[in-house]
Design a protein around this motif. Structure first.
Motif, mmCIF file in Angstrom:
data_model
loop_
_atom_site.group_PDB
_atom_site.id
_atom_site.type_symbol
_atom_site.label_atom_id
_atom_site.label_comp_id
_atom_site.label_asym_id
_atom_site.label_seq_id
_atom_site.Cartn_x
_atom_site.Cartn_y
_atom_site.Cartn_z
ATOM 1 N N LEU A 111 0.814 -1.149 0.155
ATOM 2 C CA LEU A 111 0.222 -0.015 -0.036
ATOM 3 C C LEU A 111 0.897 1.473 0.051
ATOM 4 C CD1 LEU A 111 -2.744 1.517 0.474
ATOM 5 C CD2 LEU A 111 -2.420 1.264 2.814
ATOM 6 N N VAL A 112 0.640 2.268 -0.811
ATOM 7 C CA VAL A 112 1.342 3.518 -1.026
ATOM 8 C C VAL A 112 0.571 4.433 -0.350
ATOM 9 C CG1 VAL A 112 2.370 5.158 -2.424
ATOM 10 C CG2 VAL A 112 2.340 2.823 -3.308
ATOM 11 N N VAL A 113 1.119 5.038 0.847
ATOM 12 C CA VAL A 113 0.660 6.196 1.443
ATOM 13 C C VAL A 113 1.391 7.548 1.426
ATOM 14 C CG1 VAL A 113 -0.726 4.848 3.300
ATOM 15 C CG2 VAL A 113 1.538 5.451 3.608
ATOM 16 N N PRO A 114 0.758 8.500 0.695
ATOM 17 C CA PRO A 114 1.290 9.829 0.673
ATOM 18 C C PRO A 114 1.382 10.561 1.881
ATOM 19 C CG PRO A 114 -0.572 9.544 -0.738
ATOM 20 C CD PRO A 114 -0.670 8.531 0.187
ATOM 21 N N VAL A 115 2.432 11.050 2.150
ATOM 22 C CA VAL A 115 2.582 12.098 3.291
ATOM 23 C C VAL A 115 3.183 13.548 2.797
ATOM 24 C CG1 VAL A 115 2.824 10.356 5.077
ATOM 25 C CG2 VAL A 115 4.862 11.306 4.054
ATOM 26 N N LEU A 127 -0.478 13.209 9.938
ATOM 27 C CA LEU A 127 -1.218 12.364 9.404
ATOM 28 C C LEU A 127 -2.719 12.320 9.417
ATOM 29 C CD1 LEU A 127 1.321 9.408 10.853
ATOM 30 C CD2 LEU A 127 1.591 10.751 9.065
ATOM 31 N N ASP A 128 -3.314 12.210 8.137
ATOM 32 C CA ASP A 128 -4.683 12.150 8.275
ATOM 33 C C ASP A 128 -5.130 11.405 7.097
ATOM 34 O OD1 ASP A 128 -3.981 13.668 5.912
ATOM 35 O OD2 ASP A 128 -4.404 15.458 6.546
ATOM 36 N N GLY A 129 -6.491 11.204 7.253
ATOM 37 C CA GLY A 129 -7.215 10.241 6.008
ATOM 38 C C GLY A 129 -6.628 8.926 6.198
ATOM 39 N N ALA A 130 -6.439 8.187 4.863
ATOM 40 C CA ALA A 130 -5.802 7.001 4.892
ATOM 41 C C ALA A 130 -4.393 6.691 5.864
ATOM 42 C CB ALA A 130 -5.573 6.603 3.499
ATOM 43 N N THR A 131 -3.571 7.763 5.645
ATOM 44 C CA THR A 131 -2.276 7.616 6.113
ATOM 45 C C THR A 131 -2.456 7.656 7.696
ATOM 46 O OG1 THR A 131 -1.773 9.382 4.472
ATOM 47 C CG2 THR A 131 -0.017 8.711 6.285
ATOM 48 N N GLU A 132 -3.607 8.031 8.400
ATOM 49 C CA GLU A 132 -3.749 8.099 9.799
ATOM 50 C C GLU A 132 -4.194 6.653 10.165
ATOM 51 O OE1 GLU A 132 -6.930 10.469 11.196
ATOM 52 O OE2 GLU A 132 -6.193 10.526 13.152
#
Ligand code: BES
Ligand code: MN
Ligand code: ZN
Length: 517
Positions: A18-22, A28-33
Motif C-alpha cells: 500500500l502506498v501512502v502519501p505524506v 497524518l490524516d485520512g488513509a495515512t492516519e
C-alpha cells in the motif's frame, strides 16, 4: 493492467503493498492516519526519526508482517499548501517503479485527503503516472532490466471521513488509463532508434493506431509533396535515402462544425545537422527529434478514445536530416508551399523548414487554430533548462487559455514573446526569409520564422527541446517523457467542454492579437 477501487485498510487490503502519501508537515490524516494506527504508529516513527521528512519524491518502505498488506510505502508529497493533483502522477510513477523493481505486481495507492475535491483529476493522474512508470527503456538488451509487471492497481479511498463519487472515480480511471497509454505510445516511438523509426515507420505506426482507434489516416509521399509545392520539407529530405512523409490523422468529433484545431508535430527521425553537421557529442540523442510528431500521433490516439466534441487534425512532417550527396547546402534557396522563399543559412535549422510546409498544409485542410510542437532549438534548453517548454503565440487569448490548462496537466509551459525584432531578424537579403540568425533569442527567431507560414490563423508554437526527454527521473525511465501529449489532450478536452457550454475562456474563438482569419 487491472484497475479497481477499494475502501480497504492495510489489515484488509488485498495487495502486495500500500502506498501512502505524506506531506512534509508531519501531520497524518485520512488513509495515512488509518494506516499508521494499524501499523502501531510506524509511519509516525519513520517521520519523527527524520529518516524521511515527506519531501517530494522521498520514499520509505515499512514491512508489516501482521497485516494483510505486507508492505507500506510512504511517499513524500512535499508542502501541503502547494499540493496540486498533477503531482500525483509523479508520485504514483515513483511508487510503481520502486515497488515494481522489487517484484511487486499488485499495488494499492491511497488518495490523500487533499485530493477529495478533485477526485476525477486525482485518480486520472495516479493511473496515468502508474502506467507511465511501468515502461522500460532496455528493450534492445539481450538481458533486459527486470521488467515492472504491474498487474493490479487498487485506488484506496478509505479515509473513512469522506465519500467519493463513484462516477468521478470511474471517469478518472478511464481517462488516466487512456492518457497513460498514449504517453507510453509517444515514449516508445521516441525510444525506438532511428534505424527502426524512419519516416516510413512513423507513418506505419500512425496508420496502425488510426485503425485501432478509428481515426482518418493519410500519408503524403514525396510526389504529392512536389505537386503541392512543399519545397521546404523536400529540401530537408534531399540528403537522405529515406523518403519523407507528411502524416495526417483526422478526428471528427463534431461533424458539420467548421471549427478545426490542428496539432502539428516535428517528426525529424534523425537530425545529424546535415551539411552543417552537428558535433558528435550527444548526436545520438537526435533520434528523439521526432518527439513532437510522436506526441501528436499519441495525442490523436487518446482523443479518438476520449471522444471530445470537437474536430482535430494531427499533422506530422517526417524526415531525416542527413548530409547525403544530394543534400541541401548552406546558401540554397527553397520555396515553401505558400510561395515564400527561404535562404538556407544553416542546414541544422531543419525543424522550421519541415514545419513550414506542414503549417501551410494545416491551413489548406481548414485549420481554424494551430498548435505546433517541436524539439526546435538548443537555445530553448539554455533558456528554461529541462524545467519547462516555451510557448510562443500570435494570439494572447489563445495562449492564455492554453497555459491555464497545460500547466495543470503535469507538464509545464512558459509564455515567451514574439516581438517584431525577431520577425525582422529572419528576413533574408536574397530571399523572403532565412532559416537561421545570430545567437540572440534563438528560440524566438525560430518562432518568428514559423509565424510566416500560419498567416493569420491563431497559433501557438511549443518548443519542447528541453522537456521531450530527460536524463534522470524517479517516476519514469530515463529518456522520452511523453511531453507534449498530456497538455495537448487536456487542452483539446477543455476546448470541447467550454465550447459545449457556450462559455467564454477557451470557448471564444481565439483572437485578440489577430483579427482577420
Ligand atoms: N533538433 C535541434 C534542436 C535541439 C537541440 C533539440 C538540442 C534538442 C536538444 C534543431 O534542429 C537544431 O539543430 N537547431 C539549431 C538551430 C540553429 C542552427 C539556428 C540549434 O538549436 O542549434
Ligand atoms: Mn537541427
Ligand atoms: Zn532538429
Amino acid at each position: 493492467m487491472n484497475i479497481r477501487v477499494s475502501s480497504g485498510t492495510p489489515s484488509s487490503l488485498d495487495a502486495g503493498a500500500l502506498v501512502v502519501p505524506v506531506f512534509d508537515d508531519g501531520k497524518l490524516d485520512g488513509a495515512t492516519e488509518v494506516a499508521d494506527k494499524e501499523l502501531s504508529g510506524a509511519i509516525a516513527d519513520v517521520l519523527s526519526s527524520g529518516e524521511i521528512k515527506g519531501k517530494t519524491g522521498e520514499v520509505s518502505l515499512i514491512h508489516a508482517k501482521d497485516l494483510k498488506v505486507k508492505r507500506v510505502l510512504i511517499v513524500g508529497l512535499g508542502d501541503r499548501k502547494k499540493f496540486e493533483p498533477q503531482m500525483l502522477a509523479k508520485t504514483a510513477g515513483t511508487a510503481v517503479r520502486y515497488l515494481g523493481k522489487r517484484g511487486l505486481r499488485s499495488i494499492a495507492f491511497a488518495l490523500p485527503i487533499e485530493a477529495q475535491h478533485h477526485v476525477r483529476e486525482a485518480v486520472s493522474f495516479i493511473v496515468e503516472g502508474a502506467i507511465a512508470g511501468t515502461i522500460d527503456s532496455t528493450t534492445y538488451r539481450s538481458e533486459q532490466d527486470k521488467p515492472i509487471l504491474l498487474e493490479t492497481l487498487t485506488l484506496v479511498t478509505s479515509a473513512g471521513t469522506h465519500s467519493y463519487e463513484q462516477k468521478a472515480l470511474e471517469e478518472g480511471v478511464e481517462r488516466g488509463r487512456i492518457l497513460g497509454e498514449a504517453v507510453n505510445v509517444a515514449r516508445l516511438m521516441a525510444l525506438t532508434p532511428a534505424n527502426d523509426m524512419t519516416p516510413t515507420h512513423m507513418a506505419a505506426r500512425a496508420e496502425e493506431l488510426a485503425k485501432e482507434f478509428g481515426l482518418g489516416f493519410d500519408a503524403l509521399d514525396e510526389d504529392r509533396m512536389r505537386e503541392l509545392g512543399m519545397g521546404s520539407l523536400l529540401g530537408v529530405s534531399r540528403g537522405s535515402d529515406e523518403p519523407a512523409k507528411l502524416i495526417v490523422l483526422t478526428y471528427e468529433g463534431d461533424p458539420g462544425n467548421s471549427e478545426k484545431i490542428a496539432l502539428v508535430g516535428k517528426g525529424l527521425t534523425f537530425d545529424s545537422g546535415g551539411i552543417s553537421l552537428k558535433p558528435a557529442d550527444n548526436m545520438h540523442e537526435m533520434k528523439y527529434d521526432m518527439s513532437g510528431g510522436a506526441g501528436v500521433i499519441a495525442a490523436l490516439s487518446a482523443i479518438a478514445r476520449l471522444k471530445p466534441k470537437i474536430n482535430v487534425i494531427g499533422l506530422v512532417p517526417s524526415s531525416e536530416n542527413l548530409p547525403g550527396p544530394r543534400a541541401m547546402k548552406p546558401g540554397d534557396v527553397l520555396r515553401a508551399m505558400n510561395g515564400k522563399t527561404i535562404e538556407v543559412i544553416n542546414t541544422d535549422a531543419e525543424g522550421r523548414l519541415i514545419l513550414a510546409d506542414a503549417l501551410c498544409y494545416a491551413r489548406k485542410l481548414g485549420a481554424t487554430r494551430i498548435i505546433d510542437c517541436a524539439t526546435l532549438t538548443g537555445a530553448m534548453v539554455v533558456a528554461l533548462g529541462h524545467a519547462a517548454s516555451g510557448a510562443i503565440s500570435n494570439d494572447d487569448a489563445f495562449v492564455k487559455d492554453f497555459l491555464a490548462v497545460a500547466n495543470r496537466s503535469g507538464e509545464r509551459y512558459w509564455h515567451l514573446p514574439l516581438y517584431d525584432e525577431y520577425t525582422t531578424a529572419v528576413k533574408s537579403e536574397i530571399a523572403d526569409l532565412r532559416n537561421s540568425t545570430g545567437r540572440p533569442a534563438g528560440s524566438l527567431t525560430a518562432a518568428a520564422f514559423l509565424q510566416s507560414f500560419v498567416d493569420k490563423v491563431p497559433w501557438i508554437h511549443l518548443d519542447i527541446a528541453g522537456t521531450a526527454y530527460v536524463d534522470e527521473s524517479s517516476s519514469m525511465a530515463k529518456g522520452p517523457t511523453g511531453t507534449p501529449v498530456r497538455a495537448l489532450v487536456a487542452y483539446v478536452e477543455e476546448l470541447a467542454r467550454s465550447r459545449a457550454k457556450g462559455g467564454n475562456g477557451a470557448a471564444t474563438p481565439a483572437g485578440t492579437a489577430t483579427t482577420a482569419r
